[in-house]
Structure formats: structure tokens, C-alpha cells
Design a protein around this motif. Structure first.
Motif, PDB file in Angstrom:
ATOM      1  N   CYS A 148     -28.588 -51.407 -86.054  1.00 30.42           N
ATOM      2  CA  CYS A 148     -29.827 -50.625 -85.960  1.00 30.42           C
ATOM      3  C   CYS A 148     -29.883 -49.726 -84.721  1.00 30.42           C
ATOM      4  O   CYS A 148     -30.944 -49.141 -84.446  1.00 30.42           O
ATOM      5  CB  CYS A 148     -31.043 -51.554 -86.006  1.00 30.42           C
ATOM      6  SG  CYS A 148     -31.173 -52.653 -84.577  1.00 30.42           S
ATOM      7  N   HIS A 149     -28.772 -49.597 -83.985  1.00 29.84           N
ATOM      8  CA  HIS A 149     -28.786 -48.711 -82.809  1.00 29.84           C
ATOM      9  C   HIS A 149     -27.366 -48.225 -82.546  1.00 29.84           C
ATOM     10  O   HIS A 149     -26.541 -48.966 -82.004  1.00 29.84           O
ATOM     11  CB  HIS A 149     -29.339 -49.469 -81.591  1.00 29.84           C
ATOM     12  CG  HIS A 149     -29.423 -48.654 -80.339  1.00 29.84           C
ATOM     13  ND1 HIS A 149     -30.499 -48.731 -79.469  1.00 29.84           N
ATOM     14  CD2 HIS A 149     -28.580 -47.747 -79.773  1.00 29.84           C
ATOM     15  CE1 HIS A 149     -30.308 -47.915 -78.439  1.00 29.84           C
ATOM     16  NE2 HIS A 149     -29.128 -47.312 -78.602  1.00 29.84           N
ATOM     17  N   THR A 150     -27.071 -46.985 -82.962  1.00 30.87           N
ATOM     18  CA  THR A 150     -25.776 -46.370 -82.639  1.00 30.87           C
ATOM     19  C   THR A 150     -25.990 -44.893 -82.327  1.00 30.87           C
ATOM     20  O   THR A 150     -27.010 -44.299 -82.689  1.00 30.87           O
ATOM     21  CB  THR A 150     -24.736 -46.473 -83.784  1.00 30.87           C
ATOM     22  OG1 THR A 150     -24.932 -45.382 -84.717  1.00 30.87           O
ATOM     23  CG2 THR A 150     -24.793 -47.792 -84.530  1.00 30.87           C
ATOM     24  N   HIS A 151     -24.985 -44.344 -81.671  1.00 39.86           N
ATOM     25  CA  HIS A 151     -24.956 -42.906 -81.382  1.00 39.86           C
ATOM     26  C   HIS A 151     -23.659 -42.367 -82.016  1.00 39.86           C
ATOM     27  O   HIS A 151     -22.727 -41.980 -81.320  1.00 39.86           O
ATOM     28  CB  HIS A 151     -24.930 -42.647 -79.874  1.00 39.86           C
ATOM     29  CG  HIS A 151     -26.049 -43.269 -79.097  1.00 39.86           C
ATOM     30  ND1 HIS A 151     -27.069 -42.524 -78.536  1.00 39.86           N
ATOM     31  CD2 HIS A 151     -26.320 -44.558 -78.760  1.00 39.86           C
ATOM     32  CE1 HIS A 151     -27.899 -43.346 -77.878  1.00 39.86           C
ATOM     33  NE2 HIS A 151     -27.459 -44.568 -78.004  1.00 39.86           N
ATOM     34  N   ALA A 152     -23.593 -42.420 -83.356  1.00 32.88           N
ATOM     35  CA  ALA A 152     -22.318 -42.167 -84.039  1.00 32.88           C
ATOM     36  C   ALA A 152     -21.987 -40.692 -84.207  1.00 32.88           C
ATOM     37  O   ALA A 152     -20.902 -40.353 -84.677  1.00 32.88           O
ATOM     38  CB  ALA A 152     -22.333 -42.849 -85.403  1.00 32.88           C
ATOM     39  N   LEU A 176     -37.519 -46.580 -78.220  1.00 38.16           N
ATOM     40  CA  LEU A 176     -37.270 -46.169 -76.834  1.00 38.16           C
ATOM     41  C   LEU A 176     -36.002 -46.828 -76.319  1.00 38.16           C
ATOM     42  O   LEU A 176     -35.731 -47.992 -76.644  1.00 38.16           O
ATOM     43  CB  LEU A 176     -38.410 -46.610 -75.901  1.00 38.16           C
ATOM     44  CG  LEU A 176     -39.810 -46.042 -76.121  1.00 38.16           C
ATOM     45  CD1 LEU A 176     -40.585 -46.862 -77.146  1.00 38.16           C
ATOM     46  CD2 LEU A 176     -40.580 -46.025 -74.813  1.00 38.16           C
ATOM     47  N   HIS A 177     -35.228 -46.075 -75.492  1.00 38.50           N
ATOM     48  CA  HIS A 177     -34.225 -46.683 -74.625  1.00 38.50           C
ATOM     49  C   HIS A 177     -34.972 -47.046 -73.342  1.00 38.50           C
ATOM     50  O   HIS A 177     -35.412 -46.147 -72.613  1.00 38.50           O
ATOM     51  CB  HIS A 177     -33.128 -45.681 -74.285  1.00 38.50           C
ATOM     52  CG  HIS A 177     -32.092 -45.490 -75.353  1.00 38.50           C
ATOM     53  ND1 HIS A 177     -32.364 -44.914 -76.566  1.00 38.50           N
ATOM     54  CD2 HIS A 177     -30.768 -45.792 -75.357  1.00 38.50           C
ATOM     55  CE1 HIS A 177     -31.241 -44.874 -77.275  1.00 38.50           C
ATOM     56  NE2 HIS A 177     -30.255 -45.399 -76.561  1.00 38.50           N
ATOM     57  N   GLY A 178     -35.146 -48.355 -73.081  1.00 36.00           N
ATOM     58  CA  GLY A 178     -35.948 -48.740 -71.926  1.00 36.00           C
ATOM     59  C   GLY A 178     -35.325 -49.855 -71.113  1.00 36.00           C
ATOM     60  O   GLY A 178     -34.613 -50.715 -71.649  1.00 36.00           O
ATOM     61  N   ASP A 218     -35.218 -50.693 -76.705  1.00 40.84           N
ATOM     62  CA  ASP A 218     -33.823 -51.105 -76.786  1.00 40.84           C
ATOM     63  C   ASP A 218     -33.153 -51.082 -75.404  1.00 40.84           C
ATOM     64  O   ASP A 218     -33.452 -50.193 -74.594  1.00 40.84           O
ATOM     65  CB  ASP A 218     -33.054 -50.155 -77.721  1.00 40.84           C
ATOM     66  CG  ASP A 218     -33.705 -50.012 -79.107  1.00 40.84           C
ATOM     67  OD1 ASP A 218     -34.947 -50.044 -79.202  1.00 40.84           O
ATOM     68  OD2 ASP A 218     -32.968 -49.830 -80.084  1.00 40.84           O
ATOM     69  N   HIS A 219     -32.261 -52.015 -75.174  1.00 36.94           N
ATOM     70  CA  HIS A 219     -31.505 -52.266 -73.927  1.00 36.94           C
ATOM     71  C   HIS A 219     -32.095 -53.474 -73.206  1.00 36.94           C
ATOM     72  O   HIS A 219     -31.595 -54.566 -73.343  1.00 36.94           O
ATOM     73  CB  HIS A 219     -31.461 -51.055 -72.967  1.00 36.94           C
ATOM     74  CG  HIS A 219     -30.332 -50.133 -73.269  1.00 36.94           C
ATOM     75  ND1 HIS A 219     -29.017 -50.459 -73.084  1.00 36.94           N
ATOM     76  CD2 HIS A 219     -30.327 -48.873 -73.769  1.00 36.94           C
ATOM     77  CE1 HIS A 219     -28.238 -49.448 -73.451  1.00 36.94           C
ATOM     78  NE2 HIS A 219     -29.013 -48.474 -73.886  1.00 36.94           N
ATOM     79  N   LEU A 220     -33.103 -53.278 -72.310  1.00 34.49           N
ATOM     80  CA  LEU A 220     -33.824 -54.383 -71.656  1.00 34.49           C
ATOM     81  C   LEU A 220     -32.975 -55.164 -70.650  1.00 34.49           C
ATOM     82  O   LEU A 220     -33.332 -56.293 -70.289  1.00 34.49           O
ATOM     83  CB  LEU A 220     -34.420 -55.352 -72.706  1.00 34.49           C
ATOM     84  CG  LEU A 220     -35.309 -54.692 -73.768  1.00 34.49           C
ATOM     85  CD1 LEU A 220     -35.761 -55.730 -74.796  1.00 34.49           C
ATOM     86  CD2 LEU A 220     -36.519 -54.026 -73.136  1.00 34.49           C
ATOM     87  N   THR A 246     -24.840 -52.570 -81.769  1.00 31.00           N
ATOM     88  CA  THR A 246     -23.661 -52.233 -80.938  1.00 31.00           C
ATOM     89  C   THR A 246     -23.966 -51.231 -79.843  1.00 31.00           C
ATOM     90  O   THR A 246     -23.314 -51.222 -78.813  1.00 31.00           O
ATOM     91  CB  THR A 246     -22.520 -51.636 -81.789  1.00 31.00           C
ATOM     92  OG1 THR A 246     -22.991 -50.422 -82.405  1.00 31.00           O
ATOM     93  CG2 THR A 246     -22.013 -52.628 -82.826  1.00 31.00           C
ATOM     94  N   ASP A 247     -24.891 -50.258 -80.097  1.00 29.43           N
ATOM     95  CA  ASP A 247     -25.079 -49.089 -79.217  1.00 29.43           C
ATOM     96  C   ASP A 247     -23.849 -48.183 -79.248  1.00 29.43           C
ATOM     97  O   ASP A 247     -23.627 -47.407 -78.306  1.00 29.43           O
ATOM     98  CB  ASP A 247     -25.380 -49.520 -77.765  1.00 29.43           C
ATOM     99  CG  ASP A 247     -25.966 -48.398 -76.924  1.00 29.43           C
ATOM    100  OD1 ASP A 247     -26.517 -47.442 -77.499  1.00 29.43           O
ATOM    101  OD2 ASP A 247     -25.881 -48.491 -75.682  1.00 29.43           O
ATOM    102  N   PHE A 248     -23.031 -48.277 -80.305  1.00 30.91           N
ATOM    103  CA  PHE A 248     -21.792 -47.478 -80.375  1.00 30.91           C
ATOM    104  C   PHE A 248     -22.011 -46.052 -79.858  1.00 30.91           C
ATOM    105  O   PHE A 248     -22.840 -45.309 -80.387  1.00 30.91           O
ATOM    106  CB  PHE A 248     -21.301 -47.432 -81.827  1.00 30.91           C
ATOM    107  CG  PHE A 248     -20.136 -46.509 -82.042  1.00 30.91           C
ATOM    108  CD1 PHE A 248     -18.870 -46.882 -81.617  1.00 30.91           C
ATOM    109  CD2 PHE A 248     -20.298 -45.262 -82.639  1.00 30.91           C
ATOM    110  CE1 PHE A 248     -17.780 -46.021 -81.794  1.00 30.91           C
ATOM    111  CE2 PHE A 248     -19.228 -44.402 -82.819  1.00 30.91           C
ATOM    112  CZ  PHE A 248     -17.961 -44.783 -82.393  1.00 30.91           C
TER     113      PHE A 248
HETATM  114 FE    FE Z   1     -28.257 -46.210 -77.028  1.00 29.92          FE
END
Ligand code: FE
Ligand code: NIG
Length: 411
Positions: A84-88, A245-247, A268-270, A319-321
């Protein structure tokens, strides 16, 4: 005998185990996140793009019609994984930067010096839409091979109108769930974040909102502050987008309270979240998306996963790919990190990257579970105990991936 439907059916038979979250609730939180049902000596029957039945072999009737069979002996099946979180969607790579970081340069220093995200922006702007489509297809193929059947992916390496919209189209062309990360960094042609947001909200948002399902913002020193994020997200919400959000990746700047205030779907992140943030998330519907591969890749502290789950917050894993902070497409590896670094159980990890990740993407009614009526997305691992998904660190565990009722990858 089960009546033969018109569509082709796919039967995965004689499985040592089938594992899935029971029930239909989403997101799962607290002790419910540990809840899985394991059926032994089992089958999964798909009819066209949907699951028709899951059960014990002894309860499987005779099947007629157009049937493809997969031998599941010695294997375990689970729902297709949901990233649910990638930068593909990006061009180029950051292998040189990776070397510099290994030699001591920090991610924030490289970003401040115009490298980092902005170096990928230069490569992505130069690539053209067809190359971006090809890049997403290649990345999507890598993920599929690790069991990911549903993937969210963000724009955010264009930061001009043409490339942001081309990125969203490239994601849609590859069936990724598209998120407009229009506030990822301030591109070099703007003097400040407010000036860039004036442009992005006026010139890009109206069309981006037609292509994307969600909007995302990077709240961090050197990117966007809370006030700017509030302005960006409020405008995106007014255009019908879900908010993310990237937070708290490096600094706790107020992304969590903002996410709660705006009713965001996730933050996301935390990695930098303290007890107050944990409490705020636990008392809200915002999902905390944990990205341990990114923390590992950057040598950062891990997010407070155990505290979040125990306090009753909803968490997902992804993954945050991306080429800078997590060049990693493997959710099985993320599950290993969850078990070894985040003190999550294999059960919690599986539910976090299936049911809860599907909820983040607004798809929990259709994906993330192996049960009748859900999408026929299924991962078969080459081990009789499903926990090898997380247990086999960096292992070559995936035997077969079924997507939409078709065998999409097989060893
Ligand atoms: Fe990200
Ligand atoms: O989630 N932190 C912001 N965005 C990405 C990294 C992007 C990049 O380094 O290219 C992340 O870590």
C-alpha cells in the motif's frame, strides 16, 4: 458436485495449509491483528476473477467444466500480498548516492544539496511517458514475483504538470492504485514551497484528481511544513481524493495530529513518532503504515510498531519501494523485518500487508482475504508452514502467484 460455472476455474489442491484472516472486518487492530485461520489439507477454488470456495480437501466435490489444477502438496497458500505504499514510477537510479551514503553522507544532506529526490526528478522528467510506463511495468513485475498482487504507487518525481500527469497515467496503465504525491519536494524552478503549492494546486490538481485515488505529502524539514501540508491536503480532499501523509520519518513535526484532524486514511513512516503520536493514532481511524525496509536502508530507528499495535492503533506494512530510501520490492522481506525488528508476530505481519493494507487502499471488501467472493489473488509458498513467508529471511519462498484467477508467476 459443485455446478460448473461458465468461467474457467483454477483449483489449487492438496495444500498443506491455507491461511487467511477470518471474518470481514477491516482494519484489524489490537489482539484482532493476530487472528488468522489456518486450514490444513486444503484447497482454494477460483472461478474467473473471484474465489469460489476455500476448504478441506475432504469436502471438495467432483468438479466439472473447464478446470486448471495446481498441485499444492508441501505448500501453503495465503492471500495475494497488498503493497500500500510504493514509489514505483521513476527513471534512473541512485546507485552512486547509495555508495556515498555507505561512505557516511546522510540522506538529508544529499537531499539538501539538490541530490536525493531531486536527482530522480531530473531523470524522470527527461524520460518521457512511454519509458515511465515501461519502468512501472518492470517494477510491477519484480513485485509480482515476491507475491504482491495489489500495489499502490505514487507520482512525485515529476513535480511539473506534464510529468506528474504522465506518471499517474503510467501507473494506471499498469493497474497500480495511483496516488498523487504532488507535494514530495519543492522543484528547483520555485523559490519556496508556498509558491510551488500555488502552482500545483491551481495547475495540476484538477487533472490529477481525475487520475488518482489519493493524495500524499512529505511533511519534513526541507520539504513541506504542517501548515503547507494542511493547505495541500484540504484542497485535495475537496477534489475527492483520499488523504495520506509521509510523516515523522526524521522529525516529529505534527503530521500525526494533522492526519487525525483531516481524517486522513494513513500516515506513513513514523520512525520518529513518540508516545503522544502513538496515543493519537490509537484513538483515531488513521492507519499507521510502517516501512521497516526504509528504516533499515537508511540506518534509521525502527517505528514503534509494538507500542502502536498494543495501544490499539491500526497498522499496515509496506515496502516504500523507491530508488533512494528503500530500493526493495519484497513484502516477504518486510514481513521478516516486522518479525525481527518491529516485534510483530508473523500473524500480525501477514494481516498488516493483506487486510489492513487493502483497507488503506479502500479495497478491503474485495482483496486481502482468501474467502468466497474475494478477488482470486493468492500466493503459494514452497513450504508447508505459512510462517516461512517471514521466517525465511530474504528467502526464495514464493512458488506461485495467482492474480485475478490466472497464474501470473510460477517458479
Ligand atoms: Fe514513501
Ligand atoms: O518515502 N521520504 C520521502 N519519500 C520517499 C523517498 C523518496 C526518495 O528518496 O526518492 C520515502 O522514503
Amino acid at each position: 458436485m459443485i455446478d460448473a460455472p461458465a468461467e474457467r476455474r483454477l483449483l489449487i489442491r492438496d495444500l498443506a495449509q491455507v491461511v487467511t484472516a477470518p471474518g470481514t472486518a477491516a482494519p484489524l487492530r489490537g489482539s484482532d491483528l493476530r487472528d488468522v485461520s489456518v486450514v490444513e489439507d486444503a484447497f482454494v477454488l477460483c472461478a474467473g476473477p473471484s474465489i469460489e470456495a476455500v476448504g478441506r480437501m475432504r469436502d471438495l466435490g467432483r468438479l466439472g467444466g473447464d478446470l486448471v489444477e495446481v498441485d499444492g502438496r508441501g505448500c501453503a497458500a495465503m492471500p495475494g500480498l497488498v503493497d500500500c505504499h510504493t514509489h514505483a514510477c521513476f527513471a534512473g537510479d541512485r546507485a552512486a548516492e547509495f555508495g556515498l551514503r555507505a561512505g557516511g553522507a546522510s540522506y538529508e544532506e544529499l537531499h539538501a544539496a539538490g541530490g536525493g529526490i531531486l536527482s530522480t526528478v531530473r531523470a524522470t522528467r527527461a524520460a518521457g511517458e512511454e519509458a515511465l510506463r515501461d519502468a512501472v511495468r518492470r517494477h510491477r513485475g519484480w513485485m509480482l514475483r515476491f507475491g504482491t498482487t495489489t500495489v499502490e504507487a505514487k507520482s512525485g518525481y515529476g513535480l511539473d504538470r506534464e510529468t506528474e500527469l504522465a506518471s499517474l497515467r503510467a501507473l494506471r496503465a499498469n493497474a497500480a492504485v495511483p496516488t498523487w504525491l504532488g507535494a514530495h519536494a519543492v522543484p528547483p524552478e520555485f523559490d519556496d514551497a508556498d509558491g510551488y503549492l500555488d502552482f500545483a494546486l491551481a495547475e495540476v490538481l484538477p487533472e490529477a484528481a481525475r487520475l488518482a485515488e489519493a493524495a500524499d505529502v512529505f511533511v519534513e524539514h526541507g520539504a513541506f511544513d504542517v501548515e503547507q501540508a494542511r493547505r495541500y491536503l484540504t484542497a485535495c480532499r475537496d477534489h475527492g481524493l483520499r488523504l495520506r501523509l509521509h510523516g515523522d520519518q526524521f522529525n516529529e513535526l505534527g503530521a500525526v495530529p494533522l492526519a487525525v484532524e483531516l481524517g486522513a486514511r494513513s500516515v506513513d513512516h513514523l520512525e520518529a513518532t513518540t508516545d503522544e503520536g502513538v496515543r493519537a493514532l490509537a484513538g483515531s481511524d488513521v492507519v499507521g503504515v510502517l516501512l521497516p525496509a526504509s528504516a533499515l536502508f537508511l540506518g534509521r530507528p525502527m517505528p514503534p510498531a509494538r507500542a502502536l499495535v498494543d495501544a490499539g492503533a491500526a497498522v499496515a506494512l509496506a515496502t516504500d519501494f523507491n530508488p533512494g530510501s528503500a530500493y526493495c520490492e519484497s513484502l516477504p522481506l518486510v514481513c521478516s523485518l516486522a518479525a525481527t525488528q518491529l516485534r510483530m508476530t508473523p500473524e500480525e505481519a501477514l494481516n498488516a500487508c493483506t487486510v489492513n493494507a487493502a483497507h488503506v487502499l479502500g479495497r478491503a471488501e474485495r482483496v486481502g482475504r482468501l474467502a468466497a467472493g474475494y478477488a482470486a489473488d493468492c500466493v503459494v509458498i514452497d513450504a508447508p508452514d505459512w510462517r516461512h513467508l517471514a521466517y525465511h529471511l530474504g528467502g526464495d519462498v514464493i512458488g506461485c502467484v495467482v492474480q485475478g484467477g490466472e497464474i501470473a508467476w510460477q517458479r
